[in-house]
Design a protein around this motif. Sequence first.
Motif: not given
Length: 106
Positions: A18-19, A45-47
């Motif tokens: 849940t960024p 996040t990583e993406t």
Amino acid sequence: MARGLDDTGAIDPPPFETPNAVGWFGSGTQPGAAGAALFVGHVDTETRPAVFYGLSAARPGAKVLVTRTDGSVAEFTVDDVRVFPARASTPRRPTAPGSPAAPNSA
């Protein structure tokens, strides 16, 4: 969402899944109440970027609007901006001077 401490003693942020969620230190001031509320969340996040991605660009005097889970909106004014690496975060470092959790407070 109120957050507690993780196994290392740092404030546990919302899950990476849940960024865009923002939590607050549940043992501190609740957002909207008198006093300094400590918010926790992710920068990215990583993406993709997350909820606090642009927060380091905030300047003292800026207004921040926070929508609560009940739909009401709390308004905050930025007093200070400090950026801490995630590994440097502790429940004692980013607190208001004189608060019960602040280092060297009486």
